[in-house]
Design a protein around this motif. Structure first.
Motif, PDB file in Angstrom:
ATOM      1  N   ARG A  24      53.818 -66.201   7.250  1.00  0.00           N
ATOM      2  CA  ARG A  24      53.204 -66.306   5.924  1.00  0.00           C
ATOM      3  C   ARG A  24      52.624 -67.692   5.710  1.00  0.00           C
ATOM      4  O   ARG A  24      51.508 -67.853   5.202  1.00  0.00           O
ATOM      5  N   GLU A  61      57.210 -56.784   6.414  1.00  0.00           N
ATOM      6  CA  GLU A  61      57.342 -57.533   5.164  1.00  0.00           C
ATOM      7  C   GLU A  61      55.994 -58.113   4.738  1.00  0.00           C
ATOM      8  O   GLU A  61      55.629 -58.053   3.563  1.00  0.00           O
ATOM      9  N   GLU A  65      53.430 -57.111   1.465  1.00  0.00           N
ATOM     10  CA  GLU A  65      52.893 -58.104   0.532  1.00  0.00           C
ATOM     11  C   GLU A  65      51.369 -58.061   0.467  1.00  0.00           C
ATOM     12  O   GLU A  65      50.762 -58.765  -0.340  1.00  0.00           O
ATOM     13  N   GLY A 222      54.339 -52.459  -1.070  1.00  0.00           N
ATOM     14  CA  GLY A 222      54.680 -53.592  -1.920  1.00  0.00           C
ATOM     15  C   GLY A 222      53.508 -54.246  -2.615  1.00  0.00           C
ATOM     16  O   GLY A 222      53.682 -55.250  -3.311  1.00  0.00           O
TER      17      GLY A 222
END
Length: 261
Positions: A24, A61, A65, A222
């Motif tokens: 990220r 993950e 996002e 998400g």
């Protein structure tokens, strides 16, 4: 492979969250740019010294996002985050839809933001007004409406779903009932029928997408969406269209201008 740091075994966070954090940071700092490919699964396994499932959890993950997207057979790519600036104070100006080269609001906004606009999955049919349309169009539940559903894309990537409801009596015999509504879109055709537009009312909300919306917009579970329900009124204060839109939250900046009173 570019430097990504290492997993700290003394950290309380599980390894997949540490890897997700390192990836990220690389994305947000621009070390892996929009549209660029992440290191392969094998490269990440070797670099971090973890199991395949750990790497997959980390990538999942980031996908949730909305930072990355997977392309079958090609790998994982950074999702471009540059937003379309939606100028609410100017988007329905008559100048944009006038003439043979008139454009719909989305096309104007996308192009101003540096994207190539397109629309697909256009569906047109008639049905009885649903509760949302009936309330805002001020008609009964048995009133017939023309429904126009479509998906908007910027540079070939889905960014918005939109469904318009127009009272059937305003659309009969016009291109509103055809796939291609012609220059200027629905509003230009309504004004040609004498419904000169006077004002718009928008209700803006936010939520998580439904499963079918995730599929249509090609986003992770998400990633939130912005909802905008717009009602268009003519000079006689007659509601002539309701448009129910679902926008990828990371793809838009909504800009509103208010007069000081």
């Amino acid at each position: 492979m570019l430097p990504l740091g290492t997993v700290d075994r003394s950290d309380d966070r599980p390894p997949f969250r540490q890897i997700a954090s390192l990836l990220r940071e690389a994305i947000l700092m621009g070390r892996i740019g929009p549209g660029e490919k992440l290191p392969s699964e094998a490269e990440l396994i070797e670099h971090f010294g973890v199991a395949r499932m750990t790497v997959r959890q980390a990538v999942q993950e980031l996908r949730g996002e909305g930072l990355v997207r997977s392309e079958h057979g090609r790998g994982v790519f950074v999702q471009p985050q540059a937003p379309i600036r939606r100028l609410a104070s100017d988007r329905f100006a008559r100048k944009h839809r006038a003439g043979a080269d008139g454009k719909a609001a989305f096309s104007v906004e996308a192009e101003k933001s540096g994207f190539t606009a397109s629309v697909d999955r256009i569906q047109v049919h008639r049905e009885k007004a649903n509760p949302l349309a009936a309330e805002r169009l001020r008609v009964g539940p048995d009133h017939e409406v023309v429904v126009r559903a479509r998906r908007y894309l910027a540079n070939g990537r889905p960014v918005e779903l939109a469904t318009s409801y127009i009272p059937a009596e305003f659309a009969t015999g016009t291109k509103i009932e055809q796939v291609d509504t012609g220059p200027g879109g629905i509003y230009a055709r309504l004004e040609e029928q004498g419904h000169l537009l006077a004002r718009f009312v928008e209700e803006v909300g936010a939520r998580m997408p439904h499963p079918d919306e995730r599929r249509e917009l090609e986003i992770g579970a998400g990633v939130p969406v912005i909802t905008v329900v717009r009602t268009a009124y003519d000079m006689n204060d007659v509601a002539v269209e309701v448009c129910d839109t679902v926008k990828i939250a990371t793809a838009y900046v909504l800009e509103y201008e208010f007069a000081a009173r």
